[in-house]
Design an enzyme around this catalytic site. Structure first.
Site, mmCIF file in Angstrom:
data_model
loop_
_atom_site.group_PDB
_atom_site.id
_atom_site.type_symbol
_atom_site.label_atom_id
_atom_site.label_comp_id
_atom_site.label_asym_id
_atom_site.label_seq_id
_atom_site.Cartn_x
_atom_site.Cartn_y
_atom_site.Cartn_z
ATOM 1 N N GLY A 47 5.739 -0.237 3.802
ATOM 2 C CA GLY A 47 6.333 0.905 4.497
ATOM 3 C C GLY A 47 7.672 1.350 3.964
ATOM 4 O O GLY A 47 8.361 2.147 4.601
ATOM 5 N N TYR A 71 -0.959 8.679 -1.419
ATOM 6 C CA TYR A 71 -1.760 9.305 -0.356
ATOM 7 C C TYR A 71 -2.106 10.761 -0.628
ATOM 8 O O TYR A 71 -2.419 11.509 0.285
ATOM 9 C CB TYR A 71 -1.067 9.164 1.007
ATOM 10 C CG TYR A 71 -0.754 7.734 1.335
ATOM 11 C CD1 TYR A 71 -1.761 6.857 1.693
ATOM 12 C CD2 TYR A 71 0.541 7.243 1.234
ATOM 13 C CE1 TYR A 71 -1.490 5.529 1.951
ATOM 14 C CE2 TYR A 71 0.833 5.912 1.491
ATOM 15 C CZ TYR A 71 -0.199 5.057 1.858
ATOM 16 O OH TYR A 71 0.066 3.744 2.112
ATOM 17 N N GLU A 99 3.989 -5.640 0.950
ATOM 18 C CA GLU A 99 2.867 -4.780 0.579
ATOM 19 C C GLU A 99 3.319 -3.343 0.295
ATOM 20 O O GLU A 99 2.913 -2.406 0.981
ATOM 21 C CB GLU A 99 1.818 -4.779 1.694
ATOM 22 C CG GLU A 99 1.189 -6.127 1.949
ATOM 23 C CD GLU A 99 0.315 -6.157 3.187
ATOM 24 O OE1 GLU A 99 -0.472 -7.105 3.339
ATOM 25 O OE2 GLU A 99 0.423 -5.229 4.038
ATOM 26 N N PRO A 100 4.153 -3.135 -0.712
ATOM 27 C CA PRO A 100 4.534 -1.760 -1.039
ATOM 28 C C PRO A 100 3.376 -1.009 -1.679
ATOM 29 O O PRO A 100 2.651 -1.544 -2.517
ATOM 30 C CB PRO A 100 5.683 -1.947 -2.041
ATOM 31 C CG PRO A 100 5.387 -3.257 -2.698
ATOM 32 C CD PRO A 100 4.760 -4.115 -1.624
ATOM 33 N N ARG A 145 -1.188 15.655 3.388
ATOM 34 C CA ARG A 145 -0.068 15.134 4.161
ATOM 35 C C ARG A 145 0.778 16.219 4.838
ATOM 36 O O ARG A 145 1.176 16.040 6.000
ATOM 37 C CB ARG A 145 0.821 14.252 3.285
ATOM 38 C CG ARG A 145 0.122 12.978 2.814
ATOM 39 C CD ARG A 145 1.055 12.056 2.027
ATOM 40 N NE ARG A 145 2.067 11.477 2.884
ATOM 41 C CZ ARG A 145 3.337 11.828 2.884
ATOM 42 N NH1 ARG A 145 3.778 12.793 2.066
ATOM 43 N NH2 ARG A 145 4.202 11.260 3.701
ATOM 44 N N ARG A 158 3.320 3.150 -1.316
ATOM 45 C CA ARG A 158 4.069 4.379 -1.558
ATOM 46 C C ARG A 158 5.275 4.122 -2.464
ATOM 47 O O ARG A 158 5.556 4.912 -3.369
ATOM 48 C CB ARG A 158 4.540 4.934 -0.211
ATOM 49 C CG ARG A 158 5.289 6.246 -0.280
ATOM 50 C CD ARG A 158 6.071 6.491 1.016
ATOM 51 N NE ARG A 158 5.318 6.144 2.197
ATOM 52 C CZ ARG A 158 4.575 6.993 2.901
ATOM 53 N NH1 ARG A 158 4.507 8.247 2.533
ATOM 54 N NH2 ARG A 158 3.931 6.588 3.977
ATOM 55 N N CYS A 193 -9.272 27.437 3.357
ATOM 56 C CA CYS A 193 -9.428 28.405 4.457
ATOM 57 C C CYS A 193 -8.875 27.859 5.765
ATOM 58 O O CYS A 193 -9.605 27.699 6.761
ATOM 59 C CB CYS A 193 -10.892 28.806 4.600
ATOM 60 S SG CYS A 193 -11.513 29.709 3.174
#
Length: 430
Positions: free
Chosen positions: A243, A385, A285-286, A325, A288, A356
């Site tokens: 995180g 992501y 747990e990186p 995102r 990003r 659309c």
């Protein structure tokens, strides 16, 4: 930092972004592999300074393709997967299964069976249903699997509600406050097939301050000491999740990995000193933080719509299909003109996608120099992501992915074609 060449063009991994767009087409996701390696090595170096046992377990949900698994393996990393698809990607990449951990809040029997067949190193158990499935699959065998218990610590990260995970009201993990976690501990300790190596907790994503991790360390150490007294068990590993925030815009001020890690280890050693516990290894747990800023999305500008005294839209050939995102949780990005990224702005525009949906907006109120149809627009820090959450909405294929390093570009994921999109369709009338 934006890098340019002698032509003034944006460069990615030493490659001209305009050339990349022309050679591979757009939309295109390009990764600067040197940045990926640098970020991973920053986590390793910070831990090495603390003289503590550790694992950097890349959270592959951020980007799960063979190429990134192979780079992480080159960097001597660990890998975190959350599905059979991510697991089989790791298998196809040649990643050592002993260094894989398997997450997920609703692993199926088939997925757990696959993990056992592939000799996955650790299964991070999320609920009682999963404990039951594992016992059933291992019944009648002499096999044993390493597991961690995922705990819901009751600590909330100050981030978007969709990416908070550590609070009591969460779908993830065994709740500590209600006694579920302790019940799970007793069940695992009584099992002949499940070897408990430690505890896992994750408090959220895009976190910019270390205080949440400090609170988590204190809570897990206190809990471990309590359970050691009651059950004679102490964890060999504390997995504190990931995180770690990155910079998407100038308003984001993330901490360096060493700032997180040094404080986490300092807190851990101080809390352990108050107990009879041995110092556990720390796993992080990186995801990003490893690939986010290394990724760039290249688009071709098309239509322009000016609404006097209100807004100017420029549309590009991608959007929510390759980066959901902004639509999903109002994520903010920065964009620049790849042909002249350092040019002074002459306009403020909103970058709209081709899909659309009125909500298909990639960047709001972006200052840019003059633009024309056919120009290449680069959106920064899209490495996490984006591709992993991409879809085929409006029957549009997902983009190609290129890895660039030392001036060399390599296609690592092909662009989806119309044939790919209809490949699984079956005729109804025949």
């Amino acid at each position: 930092m934006v890098k340019t060449n002698t032509q003034g063009h944006l460069t990615i991994g030493g490659c001209d972004a305009i050339d990349l767009a022309h050679n591979f087409g757009t939309p295109l996701i390009v990764y600067d592999v040197t940045k990926i390696r640098y970020q991973f090595e920053q986590f390793q170096a910070a831990f090495d300074e603390t003289k503590i046992n550790y694992e950097i377990s890349y959270a592959s949900k951020a980007l799960a393709i063979k190429a990134i698994d192979q780079v992480i393996n080159q960097e001597q990393g660990h890998l975190d997967v959350v599905s059979s698809g991510e697991l089989m990607t790791a298998v196809a990449a040649g990643f050592p299964m002993a260094k894989v951990s398997f997450h997920g809040n609703n692993k199926t029997r088939a997925e757990l069976n696959l993990a056992l067949d592939q000799h996955v190193g650790t299964i991070i158990v999320d609920n009682f249903y999963e404990l039951t499935l594992l016992e059933q699959l291992l019944a009648g065998t002499a096999s044993q699997i390493n597991v961690m218990l995922r705990l819901a610590p009751g600590i909330t990260a100050h981030t978007h509600e969709y990416i908070q995970t550590g609070q009591v009201d969460s779908k993830f993990g065994f709740d500590i406050a209600s006694g579920q976690a302790e019940q799970a501990l007793k069940q695992v300790l009584a099992s002949q097939h499940l070897h408990l190596i430690g505890y896992h907790a994750h408090i959220g994503s895009q976190i910019m301050a270390v205080n949440g991790f400090s609170a988590l360390v204190k809570k897990l150490v206190k809990l471990s000491a309590n359970w050691q007294e009651k059950y004679g068990y102490q964890p060999a590993v504390l997995n504190l999740g990931g995180g770690f925030g990155i910079q998407y815009t100038a308003n984001d001020q993330p901490l360096l990995p060493k700032n997180f890690i040094h404080q986490i280890v300092t807190d851990l050693k101080a809390e352990i000193a108050k107990t009879n516990l041995n110092l556990p290894a720390i796993w992080l747990e990186p995801g990003r933080a490893i690939v986010g800023t290394a990724g760039y999305s290249l688009y071709t500008i098309g239509a322009r719509k000016e609404i006097p005294n209100l807004r100017t839209y420029i549309s590009v050939d991608g959007g929510m299909g390759d980066n959901i995102r902004p639509s999903l949780y109002q994520a903010k990005y920065q964009a620049l003109l790849a042909s002249n990224p350092l040019a002074s702005p002459t306009q403020t525009v909103t970058v709209a996608g081709r899909y659309c949906e009125s909500g298909d907006i990639l960047v709001k109120n972006q200052p840019l120099p003059d633009t024309s149809p056919g120009d290449i627009l680069a959106v920064l820090a899209t490495g996490a992501y984006g591709y992993s959450m991409a879809s085929n909405y409006n029957r549009v294929g997902r983009p190609a992915v290129v890895f660039a390093e030392n001036g060399q570009a390599k296609l690592v994921v092909k662009r989806e074609t119309a044939s790919d999109l209809i490949r699984l369709d079956l005729d109804y009338l025949n």
